[in-house]
Scaffold this motif. Structure first.
Motif, PDB file in Angstrom:
ATOM      1  N   ILE A  49       0.822  -1.207   0.000  1.00 18.09           N
ATOM      2  CA  ILE A  49       0.000   0.000   0.000  1.00 18.09           C
ATOM      3  C   ILE A  49       0.856   1.257   0.000  1.00 18.09           C
ATOM      4  O   ILE A  49       0.687   2.152  -0.831  1.00 18.09           O
ATOM      5  N   ASP A  50       1.786   1.349   0.957  1.00 17.30           N
ATOM      6  CA  ASP A  50       2.617   2.558   1.075  1.00 17.30           C
ATOM      7  C   ASP A  50       3.495   2.754  -0.151  1.00 17.30           C
ATOM      8  O   ASP A  50       3.646   3.874  -0.653  1.00 17.30           O
ATOM      9  N   ILE A  51       4.072   1.660  -0.636  1.00 18.67           N
ATOM     10  CA  ILE A  51       4.937   1.740  -1.818  1.00 18.67           C
ATOM     11  C   ILE A  51       4.134   2.152  -3.038  1.00 18.67           C
ATOM     12  O   ILE A  51       4.547   3.041  -3.799  1.00 18.67           O
ATOM     13  N   ASP A  52       2.981   1.538  -3.231  1.00 14.21           N
ATOM     14  CA  ASP A  52       2.185   1.818  -4.428  1.00 14.21           C
ATOM     15  C   ASP A  52       1.695   3.255  -4.454  1.00 14.21           C
ATOM     16  O   ASP A  52       1.684   3.898  -5.515  1.00 14.21           O
ATOM     17  N   PHE A 105       0.211  10.309   3.796  1.00 11.08           N
ATOM     18  CA  PHE A 105      -0.416   9.593   2.677  1.00 11.08           C
ATOM     19  C   PHE A 105      -1.294   8.435   3.147  1.00 11.08           C
ATOM     20  O   PHE A 105      -2.090   7.904   2.375  1.00 11.08           O
ATOM     21  N   ILE A 106      -1.189   8.037   4.410  1.00  8.75           N
ATOM     22  CA  ILE A 106      -2.073   7.029   4.991  1.00  8.75           C
ATOM     23  C   ILE A 106      -1.927   7.132   6.498  1.00  8.75           C
ATOM     24  O   ILE A 106      -0.924   7.650   6.997  1.00  8.75           O
ATOM     25  N   LYS A 231      -7.476  13.374  -3.905  1.00  6.19           N
ATOM     26  CA  LYS A 231      -8.749  13.968  -4.306  1.00  6.19           C
ATOM     27  C   LYS A 231      -9.473  13.070  -5.294  1.00  6.19           C
ATOM     28  O   LYS A 231     -10.705  12.956  -5.275  1.00  6.19           O
ATOM     29  N   ALA A 232      -8.711  12.409  -6.164  1.00  4.51           N
ATOM     30  CA  ALA A 232      -9.286  11.474  -7.138  1.00  4.51           C
ATOM     31  C   ALA A 232      -9.586  10.120  -6.514  1.00  4.51           C
ATOM     32  O   ALA A 232     -10.092   9.219  -7.192  1.00  4.51           O
ATOM     33  N   LYS A 233      -9.272   9.959  -5.213  1.00  6.03           N
ATOM     34  CA  LYS A 233      -9.464   8.711  -4.462  1.00  6.03           C
ATOM     35  C   LYS A 233      -8.683   7.543  -5.060  1.00  6.03           C
ATOM     36  O   LYS A 233      -9.065   6.380  -4.899  1.00  6.03           O
ATOM     37  N   SER A 234      -7.575   7.874  -5.693  1.00  8.71           N
ATOM     38  CA  SER A 234      -6.724   6.822  -6.264  1.00  8.71           C
ATOM     39  C   SER A 234      -6.052   6.009  -5.162  1.00  8.71           C
ATOM     40  O   SER A 234      -5.747   4.826  -5.361  1.00  8.71           O
ATOM     41  N   ILE A 238      -6.028   1.681  -4.416  1.00 12.10           N
ATOM     42  CA  ILE A 238      -4.868   0.867  -4.053  1.00 12.10           C
ATOM     43  C   ILE A 238      -5.158   0.076  -2.781  1.00 12.10           C
ATOM     44  O   ILE A 238      -4.909  -1.132  -2.709  1.00 12.10           O
ATOM     45  N   ILE A 239      -5.708   0.742  -1.774  1.00  7.58           N
ATOM     46  CA  ILE A 239      -6.035   0.076  -0.511  1.00  7.58           C
ATOM     47  C   ILE A 239      -6.998  -1.082  -0.740  1.00  7.58           C
ATOM     48  O   ILE A 239      -6.805  -2.190  -0.214  1.00  7.58           O
ATOM     49  N   GLU A 240      -8.014  -0.853  -1.542  1.00  3.32           N
ATOM     50  CA  GLU A 240      -9.019  -1.886  -1.796  1.00  3.32           C
ATOM     51  C   GLU A 240      -8.391  -3.123  -2.435  1.00  3.32           C
ATOM     52  O   GLU A 240      -8.800  -4.250  -2.165  1.00  3.32           O
ATOM     53  N   GLY A 241      -7.388  -2.915  -3.272  1.00  2.84           N
ATOM     54  CA  GLY A 241      -6.732  -4.041  -3.922  1.00  2.84           C
ATOM     55  C   GLY A 241      -6.026  -4.962  -2.936  1.00  2.84           C
ATOM     56  O   GLY A 241      -5.879  -6.157  -3.205  1.00  2.84           O
ATOM     57  N   TYR A 242      -5.623  -4.419  -1.800  1.00  2.00           N
ATOM     58  CA  TYR A 242      -4.893  -5.226  -0.823  1.00  2.00           C
ATOM     59  C   TYR A 242      -5.783  -5.815   0.267  1.00  2.00           C
ATOM     60  O   TYR A 242      -5.523  -6.925   0.741  1.00  2.00           O
TER      61      TYR A 242
END
Length: 255
Positions: A49-52, A105-106, A231-234, A238-242
């Motif tokens: 997550i952090d890396i991506d 960032f998180i 802002k784009a919730k990108s 990423i979080i959802e993928g993990y």
């Protein structure tokens, strides 16, 4: 005349294409240094997550990005020595003359997980309960936490990957773990488990993760792009993928 015009247009396109290719070819390569700690940083797959999130923001700015792994205490020094450009994650830091810290960032969120059939919402409810957390938790969470777990059947384990299984199989009454770590291993080990059976409550306030830079201008550029990225919730994609979820809700919210 038309033929000459066409030749000039073609020549302009060729020159522009060469310029664009040159820019791509000579795009600066940045090095992120981090430690291994799934799902935030995963050495085996060179992501997390952090890396991506960090890599995606830098890539959106046109940089190439390499990732190297080292213990967190060495990561900062590698950036100071100019052997890497960015280290992640870092917490509770302020800018110095040599290091510059990004916006968050998180947010890591220490959470009490229990089953809805036996809800435990606070550390005050640990008395006589079977509680498990990660190794070093008592030192990390302080005296109040230690007082609570002293009254419980309490254990700390190095292997966090099996903790969700311990709760699912009712071998413990509660797990104290980062929100993302718990859900990552729950999703991997029990993909069909009904999440409505899990109760989650914040143990303490979360801590925001930042990236550390040795270049102030790069940090400023990163912050601007990070704001647009979130802002784009990108970041949520990423979080959802993990973990199969976008983010904690309510009191556990991380944004």
């Amino acid at each position: 005349m038309r033929g000459l015009f066409d030749q000039l247009v073609l020549k302009g396109i060729v020159i522009l294409s060469i310029a664009m290719l040159s820019h791509v070819s000579y795009a600066k390569t940045l090095v992120i240094v981090t430690d291994d700690g799934p799902p935030h940083m995963i050495k085996a797959t060179n992501n997390g997550i952090d890396i991506d999130i960090t890599r995606s923001v830098l890539t959106s700015l046109g940089y190439k990005v390499n990732v190297m792994f080292a213990p967190l205490h060495r990561s900062k020094q590698l950036v100071l020595d100019g052997k890497a450009d960015i280290f992640i994650p870092t917490f509770f830091a302020q800018d110095t003359d040599a290091l510059f810290y990004s916006d968050g960032f998180i947010r890591y969120q220490p959470t009490i997980f229990s089953l809805t059939a036996n809800v435990i919402s606070t550390a005050d409810e640990f008395h006589s309960k079977r509680i498990v957390s990660f190794q070093g938790a008592t030192g990390y969470f302080g005296d109040a936490y230690k007082t609570s777990v002293d009254k419980a059947d309490y254990k700390e384990h190095h292997d966090m990957s099996m903790m969700p299984t311990m709760l699912v199989r009712q071998r413990v009454d509660a797990i104290v773990l980062d929100y993302y770590i718990f859900h990552y291993y729950l999703k991997n080990n029990h993909p069909n488990f009904d999440l409505s059976n899990i109760h989650a409550a914040p143990l303490v306030n979360g801590v925001t993760a930042h990236a550390g830079f040795n270049d102030k201008l790069l940090r400023d550029e990163f912050n601007q792009a990070l704001g647009l990225f979130k802002k784009a919730k990108s970041d949520l994609k990423i979080i959802e993928g993990y973990i199969g979820l976008t983010e904690p809700k309510g009191a556990l919210g991380t944004r």
